[in-house]
Design a protein around this motif. Structure first.
Motif, short mmCIF file in Angstrom:
data_model
loop_
_atom_site.label_atom_id
_atom_site.label_comp_id
_atom_site.label_asym_id
_atom_site.label_seq_id
_atom_site.Cartn_x
_atom_site.Cartn_y
_atom_site.Cartn_z
N ALA A 26 0.83 -1.21 0.00
CA ALA A 26 0.00 0.00 0.00
C ALA A 26 0.86 1.25 0.00
N ILE A 27 1.97 1.23 0.74
CA ILE A 27 2.86 2.40 0.80
C ILE A 27 3.49 2.67 -0.56
N VAL A 28 3.96 1.63 -1.22
CA VAL A 28 4.53 1.81 -2.56
C VAL A 28 3.49 2.36 -3.52
N THR A 29 2.26 1.87 -3.43
CA THR A 29 1.19 2.35 -4.31
C THR A 29 0.90 3.83 -4.06
N VAL A 30 0.85 4.23 -2.80
CA VAL A 30 0.61 5.63 -2.46
C VAL A 30 1.68 6.52 -3.10
N ILE A 31 2.94 6.11 -2.97
CA ILE A 31 4.04 6.91 -3.51
C ILE A 31 3.98 6.94 -5.03
N ASN A 32 3.77 5.77 -5.64
CA ASN A 32 3.76 5.70 -7.11
C ASN A 32 2.62 6.51 -7.72
N LYS A 33 1.46 6.49 -7.07
CA LYS A 33 0.28 7.18 -7.59
C LYS A 33 0.29 8.67 -7.27
N GLY A 34 1.15 9.10 -6.35
CA GLY A 34 1.17 10.51 -5.97
C GLY A 34 -0.02 10.92 -5.14
N VAL A 35 -0.57 10.00 -4.37
CA VAL A 35 -1.74 10.29 -3.54
C VAL A 35 -1.32 11.17 -2.37
N VAL A 36 -2.12 12.18 -2.05
CA VAL A 36 -1.86 13.03 -0.88
C VAL A 36 -3.17 13.37 -0.19
N ASN A 37 -3.02 13.70 1.09
CA ASN A 37 -4.12 14.19 1.93
C ASN A 37 -5.31 13.23 1.96
N GLU A 38 -4.99 11.96 2.21
CA GLU A 38 -6.02 10.92 2.30
C GLU A 38 -5.74 10.03 3.51
N VAL A 39 -6.80 9.37 3.95
CA VAL A 39 -6.70 8.39 5.03
C VAL A 39 -7.30 7.08 4.53
N TYR A 40 -6.60 5.97 4.77
CA TYR A 40 -7.08 4.67 4.31
C TYR A 40 -7.00 3.63 5.42
N ASN A 41 -8.04 2.81 5.52
CA ASN A 41 -7.98 1.61 6.34
C ASN A 41 -7.31 0.51 5.51
N ILE A 42 -6.35 -0.19 6.12
CA ILE A 42 -5.66 -1.29 5.46
C ILE A 42 -5.82 -2.54 6.32
N ALA A 43 -6.45 -3.56 5.76
CA ALA A 43 -6.69 -4.79 6.53
C ALA A 43 -7.02 -5.93 5.57
N MET A 44 -7.08 -7.14 6.11
CA MET A 44 -7.54 -8.28 5.33
C MET A 44 -9.06 -8.23 5.20
N ASP A 45 -9.58 -8.90 4.17
CA ASP A 45 -11.03 -9.00 4.01
C ASP A 45 -11.64 -9.85 5.12
N LYS A 46 -10.96 -10.88 5.51
CA LYS A 46 -11.44 -11.78 6.55
C LYS A 46 -11.35 -11.08 7.91
N THR A 47 -12.40 -11.21 8.72
CA THR A 47 -12.40 -10.64 10.06
C THR A 47 -12.45 -11.76 11.10
N PHE A 48 -12.19 -11.40 12.35
CA PHE A 48 -11.99 -12.41 13.38
C PHE A 48 -12.63 -12.00 14.70
N THR A 49 -12.89 -13.01 15.53
CA THR A 49 -12.94 -12.84 16.98
C THR A 49 -11.71 -13.55 17.51
N LEU A 50 -11.32 -13.27 18.73
CA LEU A 50 -10.13 -13.93 19.28
C LEU A 50 -10.31 -15.45 19.33
N PRO A 51 -11.44 -15.98 19.79
CA PRO A 51 -11.63 -17.44 19.76
C PRO A 51 -11.56 -18.01 18.34
N HIS A 52 -12.12 -17.27 17.37
CA HIS A 52 -12.08 -17.73 15.98
C HIS A 52 -10.65 -17.81 15.48
N TYR A 53 -9.86 -16.79 15.76
CA TYR A 53 -8.45 -16.77 15.36
C TYR A 53 -7.70 -17.95 15.97
N LEU A 54 -7.89 -18.18 17.27
CA LEU A 54 -7.20 -19.29 17.95
C LEU A 54 -7.62 -20.63 17.38
N LEU A 55 -8.90 -20.77 17.05
CA LEU A 55 -9.37 -22.02 16.46
C LEU A 55 -8.73 -22.25 15.09
#
Length: 353
Positions: free
Chosen positions: A238-267
């Protein structure tokens, strides 16, 4: 004709070998090392400002590939090697900041580093900022990180999650600094070279659960709490893309599509190691619980903004799981210092030391 070919080759070589200087503050940990690798692969000249501590295989990976600017944070003023760097460079392509975890640190960083005239100042932040925000949506959107107007409520939220308060304060200081910025908010970070050692501790426990035969003491409040995880390699991309595209003055959430609960992750870990039917958790213990994830408590993050603007594609959970587990299995024999810390922490937990 030969002259034209030679000049063309020299031009292409100069572009490939000199995409610009990127100054990275930090870079020794999970997302930091992945970012250094991504920048080098994209032919940027990389300078890393940090204390030069030998976390994992940092020196082996980067010693001869990047410029080291040795400096001890929190203070940048009076750092001799940084002063030399500033004298030698009047322009950098980007600054990537993994270290300004408090308002005062960010204010100092933008003041000291402003003469480098970065095209963009990228701050790697956290989903924990949403914990100190008022009435966020679900999933969490980038514009939800707004403090409540009520000062008493602000103070209450800040005390509940001091880390989130400090990181949001750093974000606010960067936004008001006048420098072109991009803020990347990450979920709980996972992947190789994690200096918090959280994943590795859970991995040892789940991989050897049949031998340990002790439940995971998880605070009841985490039983159904969903959260987002972020793979370190995705932060680098994501950082390389931001630099290459010349993006400025933006905020982005960066995460996996899959989400978890702690018990789910441990399982998921237990199943990976063939212990899915034997692993079990104890949700009765509030005191002495072993809840290393999550850092934030207001839910999962939407990554639609990053997908749209940055063409962001998160790594699959299956790839992240395999890559991370394999690294720490190898690290058991190759990175003895970190391994011994992991085992010490687990021992204290298991035997209530």
């Amino acid at each position: 004709m030969l002259t034209v070919l030679i000049l063309s080759w020299l031009f292409v070589s100069s572009v490939l070998c000199d995409s610009g200087i990127v100054l990275v503050l930090g870079g020794q940990g999970l997302a930091g090392s992945a970012t250094l690798t991504a920048l080098l692969e994209s032919k940027y000249q990389v300078s890393a400002l940090n204390d030069d501590a030998a976390h994992y295989d940092y020196h082996d990976l980067f010693q001869d590939k990047i410029e080291s600017v040795v400096c001890m944070r929190p203070s940048l003023d009076g750092c001799f090697e940084l002063q030399n760097f500033l004298k030698s460079n009047s322009k950098v392509k980007a600054i990537v900041d993994f270290t300004s975890s408090k308002k005062e640190m960010m204010e100092e960083a933008v003041r000291v580093l402003a003469p480098l005239n970065p095209d963009v100042y990228i701050f790697v932040s956290t989903a924990a900022v949403y914990d100190v925000s008022d009435n966020p949506q679900h999933p969490l959107q980038e514009n939800d990180a707004v403090r409540p107007e009520d000062l008493t409520l602000q103070e209450t939220y800040s005390k509940q999650n001091e880390f989130g308060h400090n990181m949001l304060s750093s974000e606010e200081a960067l936004i008001t600094s006048g420098l072109p910025y991009v803020i990347l908010r990450c979920g709980d970070m996972v992947g190789p070279r994690d200096t918090t050692l959280r994943w590795w501790q859970y991995q040892v426990w789940t991989e050897h659960f049949n031998l340990i035969d002790t439940s995971f003491p998880i605070a009841k409040k985490y039983e159904h709490l969903k959260f987002s995880m972020t793979y370190g390699g995705d932060v680098g991309k994501a950082i390389v893309t931001v630099i290459n595209k010349g993006v400025v003055n933006e905020v982005y959430n960066i995460a996996m599509d899959k989400t978890f609960t702690l018990p789910h992750y441990l399982l998921e870990l237990c199943v990976y190691f063939g212990n899915g039917e034997s692993c079990w958790a104890d949700y009765t213990a509030e005191v002495g619980s072993y809840s290393l994830y999550p850092n934030n408590h207001k839910g999962t993050m939407s990554i639609e903004h990053a997908k749209k603007d940055l063409d962001f594609e998160a790594s699959s959970w299956e790839d992240v799981l395999k890559d991370t587990v394999t690294f720490y299995q190898t690290a058991t024999y190759e990175h003895i210092t970190e391994r011994d810390i992991v085992l010490s922490r687990l021992t204290r937990t298991l035997y209530h030391l």
